[in-house]
Scaffold this active site. Structure first.
Site, PDB file in Angstrom:
ATOM      1  N   GLU A   1      -2.785   2.075   1.141  1.00 60.65           N
ATOM      2  CA  GLU A   1      -4.052   2.570   1.976  1.00 60.65           C
ATOM      3  C   GLU A   1      -5.228   1.946   1.231  1.00 60.65           C
ATOM      4  OE1 GLU A   1      -3.673   3.732  -1.367  1.00 60.65           O
ATOM      5  OE2 GLU A   1      -5.196   5.415  -0.608  1.00 60.65           O
TER       6      GLU A   1
ATOM      7  N   ASP B   1     -10.771   2.047  -0.315  1.00 60.54           N
ATOM      8  CA  ASP B   1      -9.223   2.830  -0.485  1.00 60.54           C
ATOM      9  C   ASP B   1      -9.784   4.046   0.415  1.00 60.54           C
ATOM     10  OD1 ASP B   1      -7.073   3.095  -2.784  1.00 60.54           O
ATOM     11  OD2 ASP B   1      -7.960   4.870  -1.856  1.00 60.54           O
TER      12      ASP B   1
END
Ligand SMILES: Nc1nc2c(ncn2[C@@H]2O[C@H](COP(=O)(O)OP(=O)(O)OP(=O)(O)O)[C@@H](O)[C@H]2O)c(=O)[nH]1
Length: 558
Positions: A463, A420
């Protein structure tokens, strides 16, 4: 002067030119026919008499100039003739002997175990045999006067050749049928099953026409041999039209052709109904006309479909064109009697029908391969993230099982690395969404560089990225995550003159617990927990999930 056939050196001799013939009403007896002057030489053009309800008489004399007796076999070339009466009289005999063969009696009553009607005979040494043949149907049908006289050896050899050719033909049909049934079952495509039905109808039609059905499949069923012809033809027409509708999707691509095919199907069904109700002649005409119409129409529809851009229709077109040419020749000989020597045309038709079946198989295979390629493309698109080109969450779901299986086979532990980006929102806010996109593409490039072919690498969403790896242990999985994390932190993304610094956090979790693979959801939950801890611990780190992350045994590296 009566015609004569020399038996000296006989192998195989067609009964034309040296034979005379004449039509007569079916009930005229031999005595009357013999005294009549209506006989004329039988030329090739006379062999097919078209559809006729008359009886046809043939006569000749077999002369044996050798001093030993000569055996011969007289064979009629079509399998569906109702009756032949053979009258023979040797030089010394005063009266004719009569033999009668018919396909209205069970097959095993024939003197020779052969698919068409055949008489064995003998002519004494230095003698001759006068022959009168009467050929007729119970109801008007397509009359062929094609007889061949064989020596027994030549007959055996001819039968061997025939069996070889017909065996190859039916073998090829059986293989295509078998393949169609397997492919149809595997792919559940209706057009493949319709094609299988078309092959079956083709096989049935030919076993009837060749007489092999009566010889091998239903030797005791006089009904099966005699009554099925027109139904088999019409069923073939039904299957051919139905296959065309489904294969070329005529409803969409060729509405006019579609309606014509529907009309033909209606007529064919009506023909079958008429035949089943006992009517003979109307069914016969409907069958011949229907076959002639589809022989014209199907190549036209195929050509139209090909011309309109359906590439796979070219094989279909070629298949029906071949069939059309051979069928028209056959119909011309059987129905209109304009082409002589019907049996050659029939053999041509059988070759045509084999090629047609082969080309249709090619057409069908090409179509199925196209569909499969399209399906794969659509699946790949559905499983792909358009921004980075990596797989997406759907791919993780679909690949997970295969990954577990191959991992178990390799006996290596499997791990999920969840990645992440840190403060990605800020990158978007500061440099714009496009810059954010560029950063995401950089992550994808980095992951690809660190992935092996056997790993599963996806963009899980936003993301977040996920990497399924097989490696020697948790430390090794962590090392992979660390290499990615470090390289990402080390290498800022260059975008429109900006150097965008960034970091990411990784959560690593084993995919199996106590030897059992976790579900995707469980696995993601564990990785998320590890990631959450990593974020809480200050980001830009790798956290390994331990059974209970609530106890602080988690391992953080920074
Ligand atoms: N440029 C771009 N941004 C995206 C895309 N998908 C999601 N985002 C953005 O990614 C950001 C994710 O923000 P957050 O979930 O707060 O995460 P973060 O800012 O990285 O913060 P932490 O994960 O807590 O470090 C949001 O602003 C989304 O709009 C994308 O395809 N392109």
């Amino acid at each position: 002067r009566e015609p004569v056939i020399e038996l000296e050196g006989l192998t195989q001799q067609s009964l034309v030119e040296q034979v005379e013939f004449r039509p007569a009403a079916p009930d005229v007896p031999l005595e009357e026919v013999r005294t009549d002057k209506g006989f004329r030489p039988l030329h090739r053009a006379d062999i097919n008499q078209g559809i006729s309800g008359q009886a046809y008489w043939l006569r000749t004399r077999l002369v044996n100039t050798h001093n030993k007796p000569v055996s011969w076999i007289l064979v009629h070339k079509t399998s569906y003739l109702d009756h032949i009466e053979l009258y023979t009289r040797d030089a010394t005999a005063s009266k004719f002997e009569r033999a009668h063969l018919s396909d209205r009696v069970p097959f095993h009553e024939r003197p020779i175990d052969y698919r068409t009607l055949a008489f064995p005979g003998q002519t004494g040494g230095d003698s001759y045999t006068d022959i009168y043949l009467k050929v007729y149907y119970d109801k008007p049908d397509s009359v062929s006067l094609q007889f061949t006289l064989y020596s027994p050896e030549a007959f055996t050899q001819a039968v061997q050749y025939e069996n070889l050719w017909f065996g190859a033909y039916y073998g090829a049909l059986a293989v295509m049928l078998f393949l169609a049934l397997i492919i149809g079952t595997l792919l559940r495509r209706p057009s493949v099953f319709i094609y299988a039905a078309l092959l079956l109808a083709t096989g049935w039609k030919w076993t009837l026409l060749n007489g092999f059905g009566y010889q091998y499949l239903w030797p005791d069923s006089i009904y099966g041999h005699n009554e099925g012809f027109h139904i088999a033809f019409l069923l073939f027409a039904l299957c051919a039209t139905q296959f065309s509708k489904s294969f070329l999707n005529t409803r969409v691509h060729f509405p006019l052709g579609h309606r014509l095919l529907q009309v033909i199907q209606f007529v064919a069904l009506a023909g079958i109904a008429v035949r089943l109700m006992g009517a003979y002649e109307p069914a016969l005409h409907i069958a011949f006309i229907t076959l002639a119409v589809i022989a014209f129409l199907l190549p036209v529809i195929g050509a139209h479909a090909w011309y309109s851009g359906l590439r796979y229709a070219r094989w279909y077109f070629l298949a029906w064109l071949l069939y059309c040419v051979s069928l028209l020749l056959t119909l011309a000989s059987a129905y209109l009697s304009i082409v002589p020597n019907g049996m050659y045309a029939l053999i041509l038709l059988q070759v045509g029908s084999l090629l047609e079946a082969v080309f249709l198989t090619v057409a069908l295979t090409e179509r199925l391969l196209n569909l499969e390629t399209e399906r794969r493309k659509a699946l790949a698109l559905a499983n792909q993230d358009p921004l980075t080109g990596l797989g997406n969450r759907r791919l993780l779901q679909s690949e997970y099982e295969g990954f577990i299986e191959s991992g178990s086979a390799h006996r290596k532990p499997m791990y999920l690395i969840m990645i992440d980006l840190d403060y990605f929102k800020q990158i978007n806010d500061q440099y714009g969404h496009d810059a954010g996109d560029q950063v995401l593409r950089e992550v994808a490039r980095l992951l690809r560089a660190h992935c092996r072919d056997t790993d599963v690498c996806i963009r899980y969403g936003g993301e977040e990225f996920a990497l399924l790896v097989r490696t020697d242990g948790v430390q090794s999985a962590r090392a992979i995550a660390e290499r990615i994390r470090e390289e990402f932190a080390r290498t800022p993304t260059l975008y429109e003159g900006h150097s965008i610094a960034h970091t990411l956090s990784c959560g690593v979790t084993p995919v199996q617990r106590h030897g059992q693979a976790l579900s995707v959801n469980e696995m993601m939950k564990h990785a998320d927990q590890a990631l959450y801890e990593g974020k809480a611990a200050g980001r830009n780190c790798t956290v390994i999930y331990r059974d209970s992350l609530s106890n602080p045994s988690l391992q953080t590296i920074q």
